[in-house]
Design a protein around this motif. Structure first.
Motif, PDB file in Angstrom:
ATOM      1  N   ARG A  26      14.159   3.854  19.108  1.00 31.57           N
ATOM      2  CA  ARG A  26      13.556   4.840  18.213  1.00 31.57           C
ATOM      3  C   ARG A  26      14.540   5.297  17.126  1.00 31.57           C
ATOM      4  O   ARG A  26      14.125   5.791  16.073  1.00 31.57           O
ATOM      5  N   GLN A  27      15.838   5.112  17.403  1.00 35.66           N
ATOM      6  CA  GLN A  27      16.832   5.554  16.430  1.00 35.66           C
ATOM      7  C   GLN A  27      16.683   4.825  15.091  1.00 35.66           C
ATOM      8  O   GLN A  27      17.003   5.383  14.034  1.00 35.66           O
ATOM      9  N   LEU A  28      16.216   3.573  15.146  1.00 33.72           N
ATOM     10  CA  LEU A  28      16.021   2.839  13.897  1.00 33.72           C
ATOM     11  C   LEU A  28      14.954   3.499  13.032  1.00 33.72           C
ATOM     12  O   LEU A  28      15.125   3.670  11.816  1.00 33.72           O
ATOM     13  N   GLU A  29      13.847   3.861  13.661  1.00 33.26           N
ATOM     14  CA  GLU A  29      12.769   4.494  12.912  1.00 33.26           C
ATOM     15  C   GLU A  29      13.160   5.900  12.461  1.00 33.26           C
ATOM     16  O   GLU A  29      12.815   6.332  11.345  1.00 33.26           O
ATOM     17  N   GLU A  30      13.875   6.634  13.325  1.00 30.83           N
ATOM     18  CA  GLU A  30      14.296   7.984  12.962  1.00 30.83           C
ATOM     19  C   GLU A  30      15.289   7.957  11.797  1.00 30.83           C
ATOM     20  O   GLU A  30      15.235   8.808  10.897  1.00 30.83           O
ATOM     21  N   ALA A  31      16.190   6.963  11.799  1.00 26.34           N
ATOM     22  CA  ALA A  31      17.146   6.853  10.698  1.00 26.34           C
ATOM     23  C   ALA A  31      16.442   6.552   9.384  1.00 26.34           C
ATOM     24  O   ALA A  31      16.789   7.103   8.330  1.00 26.34           O
ATOM     25  N   ALA A  32      15.444   5.675   9.443  1.00 23.43           N
ATOM     26  CA  ALA A  32      14.686   5.362   8.238  1.00 23.43           C
ATOM     27  C   ALA A  32      13.903   6.577   7.745  1.00 23.43           C
ATOM     28  O   ALA A  32      13.792   6.811   6.535  1.00 23.43           O
ATOM     29  N   ALA A  33      13.367   7.362   8.678  1.00 25.12           N
ATOM     30  CA  ALA A  33      12.625   8.562   8.289  1.00 25.12           C
ATOM     31  C   ALA A  33      13.539   9.582   7.618  1.00 25.12           C
ATOM     32  O   ALA A  33      13.162  10.248   6.646  1.00 25.12           O
ATOM     33  N   LEU A  34      14.768   9.701   8.131  1.00 24.15           N
ATOM     34  CA  LEU A  34      15.725  10.626   7.512  1.00 24.15           C
ATOM     35  C   LEU A  34      16.100  10.196   6.103  1.00 24.15           C
ATOM     36  O   LEU A  34      16.436  11.031   5.246  1.00 24.15           O
ATOM     37  N   ASP A  35      16.049   8.880   5.857  1.00 25.70           N
ATOM     38  CA  ASP A  35      16.345   8.360   4.520  1.00 25.70           C
ATOM     39  C   ASP A  35      15.167   8.480   3.566  1.00 25.70           C
ATOM     40  O   ASP A  35      15.262   8.047   2.413  1.00 25.70           O
ATOM     41  N   GLY A  36      14.062   9.036   4.053  1.00 23.02           N
ATOM     42  CA  GLY A  36      12.912   9.267   3.194  1.00 23.02           C
ATOM     43  C   GLY A  36      11.851   8.197   3.239  1.00 23.02           C
ATOM     44  O   GLY A  36      10.921   8.217   2.419  1.00 23.02           O
ATOM     45  N   ALA A  37      11.930   7.251   4.191  1.00 20.32           N
ATOM     46  CA  ALA A  37      10.924   6.191   4.292  1.00 20.32           C
ATOM     47  C   ALA A  37       9.631   6.748   4.875  1.00 20.32           C
ATOM     48  O   ALA A  37       9.647   7.573   5.791  1.00 20.32           O
ATOM     49  N   SER A  38       8.508   6.289   4.355  1.00 18.78           N
ATOM     50  CA  SER A  38       7.207   6.714   4.867  1.00 18.78           C
ATOM     51  C   SER A  38       6.884   5.972   6.153  1.00 18.78           C
ATOM     52  O   SER A  38       7.553   4.989   6.516  1.00 18.78           O
ATOM     53  N   ASN A  39       5.846   6.443   6.852  1.00 20.86           N
ATOM     54  CA  ASN A  39       5.452   5.776   8.095  1.00 20.86           C
ATOM     55  C   ASN A  39       5.048   4.319   7.847  1.00 20.86           C
ATOM     56  O   ASN A  39       5.349   3.437   8.654  1.00 20.86           O
ATOM     57  N   THR A  95       6.146   2.353   5.437  1.00 19.49           N
ATOM     58  CA  THR A  95       7.361   1.583   5.159  1.00 19.49           C
ATOM     59  C   THR A  95       8.138   1.306   6.435  1.00 19.49           C
ATOM     60  O   THR A  95       8.648   0.194   6.644  1.00 19.49           O
ATOM     61  N   ILE A  96       8.224   2.314   7.302  1.00 18.45           N
ATOM     62  CA  ILE A  96       8.931   2.127   8.578  1.00 18.45           C
ATOM     63  C   ILE A  96       8.256   1.030   9.393  1.00 18.45           C
ATOM     64  O   ILE A  96       8.934   0.172  10.002  1.00 18.45           O
ATOM     65  N   PHE A  97       6.924   1.029   9.420  1.00 26.23           N
ATOM     66  CA  PHE A  97       6.216   0.047  10.239  1.00 26.23           C
ATOM     67  C   PHE A  97       6.428  -1.371   9.698  1.00 26.23           C
ATOM     68  O   PHE A  97       6.747  -2.297  10.467  1.00 26.23           O
ATOM     69  N   TRP A  98       6.247  -1.570   8.392  1.00 29.84           N
ATOM     70  CA  TRP A  98       6.297  -2.922   7.829  1.00 29.84           C
ATOM     71  C   TRP A  98       7.721  -3.413   7.607  1.00 29.84           C
ATOM     72  O   TRP A  98       7.971  -4.630   7.691  1.00 29.84           O
ATOM     73  N   ARG A  99       8.661  -2.525   7.300  1.00 25.93           N
ATOM     74  CA  ARG A  99      10.028  -2.958   6.998  1.00 25.93           C
ATOM     75  C   ARG A  99      10.939  -3.011   8.221  1.00 25.93           C
ATOM     76  O   ARG A  99      11.933  -3.740   8.220  1.00 25.93           O
ATOM     77  N   ILE A 100      10.634  -2.226   9.248  1.00 26.05           N
ATOM     78  CA  ILE A 100      11.512  -2.161  10.420  1.00 26.05           C
ATOM     79  C   ILE A 100      10.821  -2.675  11.679  1.00 26.05           C
ATOM     80  O   ILE A 100      11.296  -3.610  12.329  1.00 26.05           O
ATOM     81  N   THR A 101       9.674  -2.073  12.011  1.00 22.51           N
ATOM     82  CA  THR A 101       9.012  -2.428  13.273  1.00 22.51           C
ATOM     83  C   THR A 101       8.448  -3.839  13.246  1.00 22.51           C
ATOM     84  O   THR A 101       8.674  -4.620  14.182  1.00 22.51           O
ATOM     85  N   PHE A 102       7.736  -4.168  12.197  1.00 24.39           N
ATOM     86  CA  PHE A 102       7.068  -5.472  12.144  1.00 24.39           C
ATOM     87  C   PHE A 102       8.039  -6.655  12.256  1.00 24.39           C
ATOM     88  O   PHE A 102       7.787  -7.581  13.034  1.00 24.39           O
ATOM     89  N   PRO A 103       9.166  -6.699  11.507  1.00 24.36           N
ATOM     90  CA  PRO A 103      10.084  -7.843  11.669  1.00 24.36           C
ATOM     91  C   PRO A 103      10.646  -7.972  13.074  1.00 24.36           C
ATOM     92  O   PRO A 103      10.884  -9.084  13.553  1.00 24.36           O
ATOM     93  N   LEU A 104      10.857  -6.843  13.754  1.00 25.00           N
ATOM     94  CA  LEU A 104      11.425  -6.900  15.096  1.00 25.00           C
ATOM     95  C   LEU A 104      10.388  -7.290  16.147  1.00 25.00           C
ATOM     96  O   LEU A 104      10.739  -7.814  17.209  1.00 25.00           O
ATOM     97  N   VAL A 105       9.127  -7.020  15.876  1.00 26.86           N
ATOM     98  CA  VAL A 105       8.059  -7.384  16.803  1.00 26.86           C
ATOM     99  C   VAL A 105       7.567  -8.812  16.542  1.00 26.86           C
ATOM    100  O   VAL A 105       6.796  -9.361  17.326  1.00 26.86           O
ATOM    101  N   ALA A 106       8.025  -9.426  15.464  1.00 27.85           N
ATOM    102  CA  ALA A 106       7.541 -10.755  15.081  1.00 27.85           C
ATOM    103  C   ALA A 106       7.636 -11.800  16.200  1.00 27.85           C
ATOM    104  O   ALA A 106       6.705 -12.595  16.376  1.00 27.85           O
TER     105      ALA A 106
END
Length: 282
Positions: free
Chosen positions: A172-185, A187-198
């Motif tokens: 969850r730290q990856l998503e939380e770090a992106a949220a702190l940087d101002g990324a929207s939900n 953006t977090i899903f497609w740029r962080i979660t999706f590549p790792l779930v591929a």
């Protein structure tokens, strides 16, 4: 453990692996070789692993249709449409559902997961009668659309359970770090979660593709018009004739396996389990 013992163990394991490989590959080898044999070689009293007389006659018969209204390319197109649509829709729905189950807490979450497991225990053939009745009411019987809906439903349970594990393994730290940087939900899903779930999405896509590509019983019950037949139904046609035409069956089966192999070769590079650990280290 001494060096000699390690060497003997390694040789024994490699030998066992080779035997398993030969046991798995031999039926495929025999199928391909039979497709190129003449009828005389196929019906010979002495089994021949390699054709004495090579021929493409069985492949020509399969492409021409050999008594069917259409050639194999027509049925190949039907099967490809059904399989690809099943993979695309089930992949998207399963990914969103798995993310919701893994990342959010809601009432009935545990019951939903238990229900998915229970559904996997019920054979699809046992549901054939209610599926046919519902499809008839919705005017989806004898249509590729109705068949696609059934295949999507049959693959969703397994896909959601598998993808849930991949999503839960993402820190969850990856998503939380992106949220702190101002990324929207989004953006977090497609740029962080999706590549790792591929990798998990690739694995479930293979399962969905093979299920839709190979399934016979439901397709046989749903489809009546020969124009809408899938490839497995065309294979049964050669068994139903007065004389089983093994050459045509093996030729069609050889062509039948090629798309699955191509699909696996295309997606197998994405089946890497170390993407999450690499992201954490980075």
């Amino acid at each position: 453990m001494s060096f000699r013992t390690k060497r003997s163990t390694k040789i024994a394991l490699n030998g066992a692996g080779l035997l398993v490989f030969l046991f798995a590959v031999f039926p495929v080898f025999w199928m391909v070789m039979t497709a190129f044999k003449t009828d005389e070689d196929i019906n010979s009293s002495t089994p021949l692993p390699v054709p004495l007389h090579w021929t493409l006659e069985h492949f020509r018969a399969v492409f021409s249709g050999q008594g069917l209204e259409f050639g194999i390319l027509h049925f190949f197109g039907n099967s490809l449409i059904v399989a690809l649509v099943t993979v695309a829709v089930s992949g998207v729905v399963a990914l969103l559902a798995a993310y919701a189950v893994a990342r959010t807490r809601f009432r009935g979450r545990a019951s939903f997961l238990v229900m998915l497991i229970v559904v996997q225990m019920v054979p699809l053939e046992a549901l054939m009668l209610p599926l046919m009745l519902n499809a008839q009411r919705l005017q989806l019987l004898n249509s590729l659309t109705g068949l696609i809906i059934v295949y999507i439903g049959s693959s969703l349970g397994f896909s959601i359970l598998m993808l849930r594990g991949f999503v839960a393994a993402i820190p969850r730290q990856l998503e939380e770090a992106a949220a702190l940087d101002g990324a929207s939900n989004r953006t977090i899903f497609w740029r962080i979660t999706f590549p790792l779930v591929a990798p998990g999405l690739v694995a479930t896509s293979i399962f969905s593709f093979v299920t839709a590509w190979n399934e016979f019983v439901i397709a046989f019950a749903f489809l009546k018009d020969q124009e809408k037949y899938l490839l497995p139904l065309t294979l049964s046609y050669h068994f139903g004739r007065t004389q089983v035409e093994w050459g045509s069956i093996m030729a069609a089966s050889t062509l039948f396996t090629i798309p699955v192999m191509i699909f696996f070769l295309i997606v197998q590079r994405r089946m890497v389990s170390g993407l999450v650990s690499g992201a954490v280290k980075g």
